[in-house]
Every structure is written in C-alpha cells, then in structure tokens.
Design a protein around this motif. Structure first.
Motif, mmCIF file in Angstrom:
data_model
loop_
_atom_site.group_PDB
_atom_site.id
_atom_site.type_symbol
_atom_site.label_atom_id
_atom_site.label_comp_id
_atom_site.label_asym_id
_atom_site.label_seq_id
_atom_site.Cartn_x
_atom_site.Cartn_y
_atom_site.Cartn_z
ATOM 1 N N HIS A 21 5.515 3.554 3.223
ATOM 2 C CA HIS A 21 4.152 3.996 3.555
ATOM 3 C C HIS A 21 4.136 4.749 4.879
ATOM 4 C CE1 HIS A 21 -0.315 3.208 2.876
ATOM 5 N NE2 HIS A 21 -0.284 3.860 4.025
ATOM 6 N N HIS A 23 2.452 8.677 6.741
ATOM 7 C CA HIS A 23 1.560 9.835 6.596
ATOM 8 C C HIS A 23 2.218 11.005 7.311
ATOM 9 C CE1 HIS A 23 -1.754 7.329 5.015
ATOM 10 N NE2 HIS A 23 -1.278 6.404 5.839
ATOM 11 N N GLU A 106 -3.693 5.894 -1.080
ATOM 12 C CA GLU A 106 -4.062 4.515 -0.936
ATOM 13 C C GLU A 106 -5.529 4.355 -1.273
ATOM 14 O OE1 GLU A 106 -3.136 4.815 3.656
ATOM 15 O OE2 GLU A 106 -4.253 2.981 3.306
ATOM 16 N N HIS A 167 -0.797 -2.880 1.195
ATOM 17 C CA HIS A 167 -0.037 -2.347 2.322
ATOM 18 C C HIS A 167 -0.670 -2.804 3.636
ATOM 19 C CE1 HIS A 167 -1.204 0.961 5.073
ATOM 20 N NE2 HIS A 167 -2.299 0.952 4.366
ATOM 21 N N ASP A 217 3.583 2.918 8.293
ATOM 22 C CA ASP A 217 2.215 3.454 8.362
ATOM 23 C C ASP A 217 2.094 4.498 9.457
ATOM 24 O OD1 ASP A 217 -0.340 3.761 7.334
ATOM 25 O OD2 ASP A 217 -1.206 2.082 8.434
HETATM 26 ZN ZN LIG Z 1 -1.855 4.440 5.334
#
Ligand SMILES: [Zn+2]
Length: 270
Positions: A21, A23, A106, A167, A217
C-alpha cells in the motif's frame, strides 16, 4: 570516534518484501524510478500503488503500465465518496480489466474526518464491494472511527467470497477479530513504531502472521526515527522489523510469511 551512533540505518533483509500500500503519485521526492530503485536495493520487489479518487484512477494505471514491478488498484476512498457516481463505478470496472490492477480500493468508511457525507460513504463502499465480487478481485479497505457500520456492511456481503485487507489497521480489537473471522487480512505500517500506538501494537500481537500484510502508506506515516521526512516504500524494512519484534519472530521468517500472504491475496500465489 567513540560512543553510540544516533543514526539508525534502514535494515536490508535477504527475503523479498512486497509493498502492499503506497501512493506513488503523491510522493514529492526524486523521480518515481529513483524511489523504486532505492526500495529495490532494500529488498522490496513489488509495489501496489493505490487509487483514491476519480482523478487518479488513470494515473495509478499509467504508473503500473510504465514501471515493471508496480501494480495498482482502482477505487474511490471514503474521503472522496461524494464524487462517486454510477459513471465512476463504470470507470472502475473498465480500469480493473487491466492485468496490472490487483484489487478494488481503497474503499471504506471514515467517520473521523467526515470529508464526505456518511450516507454517501456507505453507498460508495457497498457499490464498490459489489464491483470487487463481480470481478473476483480482493479489496483494500480504509476504515476509521466507523467500526459498527463497517461490520454492518461486511455482514451484508458475508459468505459471498469477499477477500482483502483492512489497511493501516488502527481500529478496535473487536473489529480486528470480526475482520479476521470474515477471512480478511490486516495491513500494518509505520504507525506501529509510534509512541502512542500501543493499541495497534496489541492488535499486531493478536493477529496470526498468516493474516498480516506489510505496507508503508507512503507518503504518509513515516516510521520512527525518520518522522518529519516524507515516507517512501524504501522504509518498508523498518515496518517488517517492528512487526517481527512484536510477533517475537526472526525478521526473515516474518517477511517470508507476509510476502507469501501478499502473493496469495493479490498475485494468485505467484
Ligand atoms: Zn492509502
């Protein structure tokens, strides 16, 4: 020179890691390729970059198409649920036909920030769960301060074969237990290194290693002791090291299991 160095190194393990996970499109530092290379040097072999809004559905697919080890998801985050329409749902379905798309997400509920009206969050969540079922894809779920409604919506879909990960798990032990019973995985990140996260560390301790996924994350939630710097997938070994410590496991064994978990959930075991 004498005395202890204050400089904490990022450990490098022999067993490959999967970043489940991140970005990548929100990272400010360097080029994407430079970040991926630094992560590869620390053993991260695959990356899942996560869609959150109608305007980055195409962006994450392009990242996955242009970088070998990068895969992506398609979905609208609860923060952006007010932007979810039937047309956006069709775009998610169409995008998810790509073989680089490994999950729907998500998706979920966030009653902490309430950036979108709760009724719209629930509707967008339920509709995207149906997309995941229709397309036989796992889900990547974000839930915060919304335990009861998260459980209520999962109950509506129970027994239909939903699979996936909650998550950045920070919710109650009750929600953790419910989600594990429903067959879901729990994803943990740098939060578990934070001083105040005793409750999350307690959930890690109670979660079977077969159900744990590792993530950063990034660019959010940079692990200790790198707080203040932008997070990136190359910090993932710090998350692995901390989970191993909490599970009282040798790091390599912990990574072997969690990497296999990610392979099974997102890559058909490969
Ligand atoms: Zn996220």
């Amino acid at each position: 020179m004498s005395g202890k160095s204050k400089r904490k190194e990022i450990p490098v393990f022999q067993t490959p890691l999967i970043e489940t996970h991140c970005h990548l499109d929100y990272l400010q530092q360097d080029s994407t390729e430079a970040i991926l290379q630094q992560a590869r040097e620390r053993g991260v072999e695959r990356f899942i970059t996560i869609a959150v809004a109608p305007d980055n559905l195409d962006t994450v697919r392009t990242l996955a198409d242009t970088h070998d080890a990068v895969y992506c998801t398609q979905g609208v985050h609860p923060h952006e649920a007010r932007l979810y329409t039937a047309e956006v749902g069709q775009r998610i379905r169409a995008g998810a036909e790509s073989e680089r798309v490994v999950a729907i997400g998500e998706i979920g509920l966030d009653y902490h920030y309430d950036n979108s009206p709760r009724a719209q969050q629930r509707q967008a969540f339920a509709e995207q769960l149906q997309i995941a079922l229709d397309m036989a894809l796992p889900i990547v779920v974000h839930t915060r301060d919304a335990d009861d409604d998260t459980m209520a919506i999962f109950r509506e879909f129970s027994g239909q074969g939903l699979r996936g990960v909650i998550h950045s798990f920070t919710s109650s032990p009750e929600l953790a237990e419910f989600c594990l019973q429903e067959g879901f995985h729990l994803g943990f990140n740098g939060i578990i290194t934070f001083n105040k996260a005793e409750n999350v560390r307690a959930v890690v301790a109670e979660t079977p290693v077969e159900r744990i996924l590792l993530e950063t994350d990034s660019p959010f939630l940079t692990p200790v002791p790198f707080r203040g710097k932008e997070n990136a997938p190359f910090y993932l070994p710090l998350v692995a090291e901390k989970v191993a410590e909490l599970k009282d496991s040798p790091p390599e064994a912990l990574i072997r299991q969690t990497t296999q978990n990610a392979r099974d959930l997102f890559f058909h075991g490969a």
